[in-house]
Design an enzyme around this catalytic site. Structure first.
Site, PDB file in Angstrom:
ATOM      1  N   GLU A 133       0.941  -1.206   0.119  1.00 44.28           N
ATOM      2  CA  GLU A 133      -0.102  -0.009  -0.078  1.00 44.28           C
ATOM      3  C   GLU A 133       0.904   1.293   0.034  1.00 44.28           C
ATOM      4  OE1 GLU A 133      -4.027  -1.417   2.295  1.00 44.28           O
ATOM      5  OE2 GLU A 133      -2.688   0.010   3.444  1.00 44.28           O
ATOM      6  N   CYS A 134       0.644   2.013  -0.918  1.00 41.24           N
ATOM      7  CA  CYS A 134       1.185   3.609  -0.917  1.00 41.24           C
ATOM      8  C   CYS A 134       2.816   3.354  -1.123  1.00 41.24           C
ATOM      9  CB  CYS A 134       0.674   4.310   0.123  1.00 41.24           C
ATOM     10  SG  CYS A 134       0.934   6.054   0.074  1.00 41.24           S
ATOM     11  N   ALA A 135       3.510   3.729   0.214  1.00 35.69           N
ATOM     12  CA  ALA A 135       4.922   3.620   0.255  1.00 35.69           C
ATOM     13  C   ALA A 135       5.356   2.068  -0.039  1.00 35.69           C
ATOM     14  CB  ALA A 135       5.226   3.794   1.640  1.00 35.69           C
TER      15      ALA A 135
ATOM     16  N   LEU B  13       3.860   0.228  -2.453  1.00 39.57           N
ATOM     17  CA  LEU B  13       3.673   0.305  -3.745  1.00 39.57           C
ATOM     18  C   LEU B  13       5.082   1.160  -4.470  1.00 39.57           C
ATOM     19  CD1 LEU B  13       2.292   0.563  -6.527  1.00 39.57           C
ATOM     20  CD2 LEU B  13       1.390   2.903  -5.946  1.00 39.57           C
TER      21      LEU B  13
ATOM     22  N   SER C 231      -1.083  -0.928  -4.675  1.00 41.03           N
ATOM     23  CA  SER C 231      -1.864   0.222  -4.763  1.00 41.03           C
ATOM     24  C   SER C 231      -1.727   1.381  -3.982  1.00 41.03           C
ATOM     25  CB  SER C 231      -3.145  -0.234  -4.629  1.00 41.03           C
ATOM     26  OG  SER C 231      -4.350   0.791  -4.559  1.00 41.03           O
TER      27      SER C 231
END
Length: 489
Positions: free
Chosen positions: A374-376, A378, A466
């Site tokens: 997630e986020c970081a 990704l 994502s």
């Protein structure tokens, strides 16, 4: 049923001093011998880190800061999640988000501090930035107290008071308005935590300084606030007739017919059924022993909800943390990997220098193991971040931008993946200043349906990556599915 005393610390607007008062009050209650349960309204990851420090005194230590988010998790889960986190506590303090009545854009009170206070039947302490006003403070507080009769303003803590005379004027005005003043904090720039592009610097990145700051906040709250009065206010909260959320019960597969109905007709806004959206295989026999799920931690990856590890454990995994800056290999026996949010841009050089771990992560992903990013996470799986090499799992490049992407999202799984069946609906949150090129793979992770329609993220083999942060308590099938997928790894 839970009868834990509780109060919500709110404010008319962001920047009024909620975190200062909430964190200092948690620490002051703890120093007075109370076992404190810390909570944060909304999706924020950073404030709960300071809350956890405030209540960690060795006697009650180890209690994590927990989020209560009625938009991402649904209003029906707020009280059960509170009861789960507050079990065994003497008092609970919930820090609000933004202004008291501010919620998800275009969704009324949904996601607001006011909604959380009503769901918990908790009195509200309103933190008011008193700088630049005197008698007008009474009109401000009266407006907030009368706007929604279901929200009970139990008292006010004045912040950034200039002098004794200023405090006297403010107290006189609020006395006439019939609202008790429970504290008055002087202006003190030294009590402000350092900030950067996504808000406060996480406590994990400045542990010694953060602990000292929390001690200073506790001393200031004890000195300038009516701590016994605030505890009495918390004890006016009535019992909540609700069963505590259980990670063990949450990961149980629903009956096949029920699961199919939820997959096709459920989703955000549908109430309690959202707690078990999506489907795992449900029939796959588990291999002997408990698979190891490696979870990224350390200063670069501080964004994770406490319930994620609890759900993975309840689903049959051993969750083992590791630090991608320092550890040169994944934990022994790793069968799946979870890399949450954080600040890879701050630690890009260290992450890039740890080439052995980057190769290990790439090997695990190439073997088809479940990988949730997630986020970081990704960004960490991308080829590089501003030319600093990352893991190279995804055919995408990451870069820092000047644009803050922030807000709630409604999304649907585009395809079957290690985390969700195609069609699974979730609510999540984005919070980043990085961008990926391309923003989505040949098989995207999510199709965003609100506030704008677009596809985003990557599904490839066992990888699900994502920008979307999802609270797994609202979709516990994610944890069950990831653990079941370890058999193929």
């Amino acid at each position: 049923m839970t009868d834990v005393p509780r109060l919500v610390v709110a404010a008319p607007a962001s920047g009024s001093g909620k975190t200062t008062v909430a964190t200092g009050l948690m620490a002051a209650f703890t120093a007075a011998g109370q076992t404190v349960s810390p909570h944060k309204a909304g999706p924020d990851y950073i404030d709960p880190g300071y809350h956890a420090l405030a209540v960690a005194d060795g006697r009650a230590g180890g209690r994590p800061g927990r989020n209560l988010d009625p938009y991402m998790c649904g209003p029906d889960l707020v009280a059960p999640l509170f009861a789960h986190g507050a079990a065994g506590a003497d008092v609970a303090v919930v820090e609000g988000v933004m202004g008291l009545y501010d919620g998800a854009s275009g969704a009324g009170e949904a996601g607001s501090t006011a909604e959380v206070a009503k769901l918990l039947r908790a009195p509200v302490v309103l933190v008011v930035d008193a700088s630049g006003q005197a008698r007008s403070v009474a009109a401000l507080v009266h407006g907030f107290a009368s706007w929604d009769p279901e929200v009970r303003i139990g008292g006010v803590v004045l912040n950034r008071v200039a002098s004794d005379r200023h405090e006297e004027l403010l107290r006189e005005a609020l006395d006439a308005a019939g609202v008790p003043v429970l504290g008055a904090l002087r202006r003190d720039p030294s009590l402000t935590a350092p900030s950067r592009h996504l808000g406060l610097v996480p406590a994990a990145e400045r542990r010694a300084d953060a602990e000292e700051a929390v001690r200073a906040l506790a001393a200031r709250v004890r000195e300038r606030c009516d701590v016994p009065g605030l505890l009495r206010l918390a004890r006016t909260a009535p019992p909540l007739a609700v069963a505590a959320w259980s990670p063990e019960e949450a990961v149980l597969p629903p009956p096949p017919a029920e699961a199919e109905g939820r997959r096709t007709a459920g989703g955000p806004g549908s109430g309690a059924p959202r707690a078990r959206e999506g489907t795992g295989s449900g029939t796959t026999p588990r291999p002997p022993g408990r698979p190891v799920v490696a979870m990224a931690s350390g200063p670069a990856f501080t964004f994770s909800y406490a319930e994620h590890a609890e759900l993975l454990t309840a689903a049959g995994a051993d969750v083992v943390p590791f630090d991608p800056r320092r550890d040169e290999s994944l934990p022994p026996g790793t069968r799946a990997l979870v890399v949450g949010g954080g600040f890879p841009e701050v630690y890009a050089a260290e992450l890039a220098a740890n080439e052995p771990l980057r190769r290990d992560v790439a090997r695990l992903a190439a073997a088809g193991a479940p990988v949730a990013a997630e986020c970081a996470g990704l960004v960490y799986l991308a080829r590089d971040l501003d030319d600093a090499p990352m893991c190279g799992v995804l055919a995408a490049r990451a870069r820092m931008t000047d644009r803050l992407t922030l807000g709630y999202r409604d999304a649907v799984a585009v395809a079957d993946s290690a985390l969700a069946a195609a069609g699974t609906r979730v609510r999540g949150h984005e919070f980043h200043r990085t961008a990926l090129d391309p923003p989505a793979g040949a098989t995207p992770a999510w199709g965003m349906t609100r506030p704008a329609r677009r596809v985003e993220g990557f599904v490839r083999g066992g990888v699900h990556a994502s920008y979307l942060h999802v609270h797994w308590a609202a979709a516990p099938a994610v944890a069950r599915r990831l653990v079941e997928g370890c058999e193929a790894a």
